[in-house]
Design an enzyme around this catalytic site. Structure first.
Site, PDB file in Angstrom:
ATOM      1  N   ALA A 167      33.040 -45.961  24.458  1.00  0.00           N
ATOM      2  CA  ALA A 167      34.399 -46.446  23.507  1.00  0.00           C
ATOM      3  C   ALA A 167      35.064 -47.264  23.461  1.00  0.00           C
ATOM      4  O   ALA A 167      34.938 -48.248  24.718  1.00  0.00           O
ATOM      5  CB  ALA A 167      34.997 -45.238  23.775  1.00  0.00           C
ATOM      6  N   CYS A 168      35.142 -48.454  22.652  1.00  0.00           N
ATOM      7  CA  CYS A 168      35.796 -49.269  22.871  1.00  0.00           C
ATOM      8  C   CYS A 168      36.673 -50.007  22.919  1.00  0.00           C
ATOM      9  O   CYS A 168      37.421 -48.476  22.268  1.00  0.00           O
ATOM     10  CB  CYS A 168      35.075 -50.240  20.853  1.00  0.00           C
ATOM     11  SG  CYS A 168      36.329 -51.108  20.705  1.00  0.00           S
ATOM     12  N   ILE A 169      37.300 -50.378  23.698  1.00  0.00           N
ATOM     13  CA  ILE A 169      38.785 -50.725  24.170  1.00  0.00           C
ATOM     14  C   ILE A 169      39.803 -50.767  23.176  1.00  0.00           C
ATOM     15  O   ILE A 169      40.772 -50.406  23.124  1.00  0.00           O
ATOM     16  CB  ILE A 169      38.448 -51.251  25.267  1.00  0.00           C
ATOM     17  CG1 ILE A 169      40.089 -50.845  26.196  1.00  0.00           C
ATOM     18  CG2 ILE A 169      38.267 -52.372  25.018  1.00  0.00           C
ATOM     19  CD1 ILE A 169      40.812 -52.220  27.074  1.00  0.00           C
TER      20      ILE A 169
END
Length: 119
Positions: free
Chosen positions: A77-79
């Protein structure tokens, strides 16, 4: 063939999550390798263990978690997208990891294909 997946839509409000998951299942069944699934924008909502769907509905987060555990698929998941949506390490599925956007570039480089689901 090694395949990376980019999923940009959230669960239950768009067909992209279900289609991406079914694509991954079918590709693995045909002998391909799904290297990683990168979740971006609303896609990060697919891996929060906070979802509690009705008993007769599919649990999208549990699907991704099982795919990770059974087939070694990285669920990433993209931070930045996660932070915007209040998702942190405490609420992400066991098989998921929060990471930077540079990881998406790595996925695109190391795989034969990068398939995008969502707008």
């Amino acid at each position: 063939m090694k395949i990376g997946i980019l999923l940009k839509e959230g669960p239950y409000n768009h067909q992209a999550s279900d289609t991406a998951y079914k694509f991954a299942e079918a590709a693995i069944k045909k002998g391909h390798t799904i290297d990683a699934v990168f979740l971006y924008n609303d896609g990060v909502g697919n891996v929060t263990k906070m979802m509690d769907p009705p008993q007769d509905d599919r649990n999208i987060a549990a699907r991704w978690d099982a795919l990770s555990k059974q087939h070694g698929v990285e669920i990433l998941a993209c931070i930045a997208a996660s932070k915007r949506r209040g998702i942190n390490d405490d609420v992400i599925i066991e098989g998921g990891t929060i990471t930077g956007l540079g990881t998406l570039t790595d996925i695109a480089i190391r795989n034969d294909r990068l398939i995008t689901f969502g707008d």
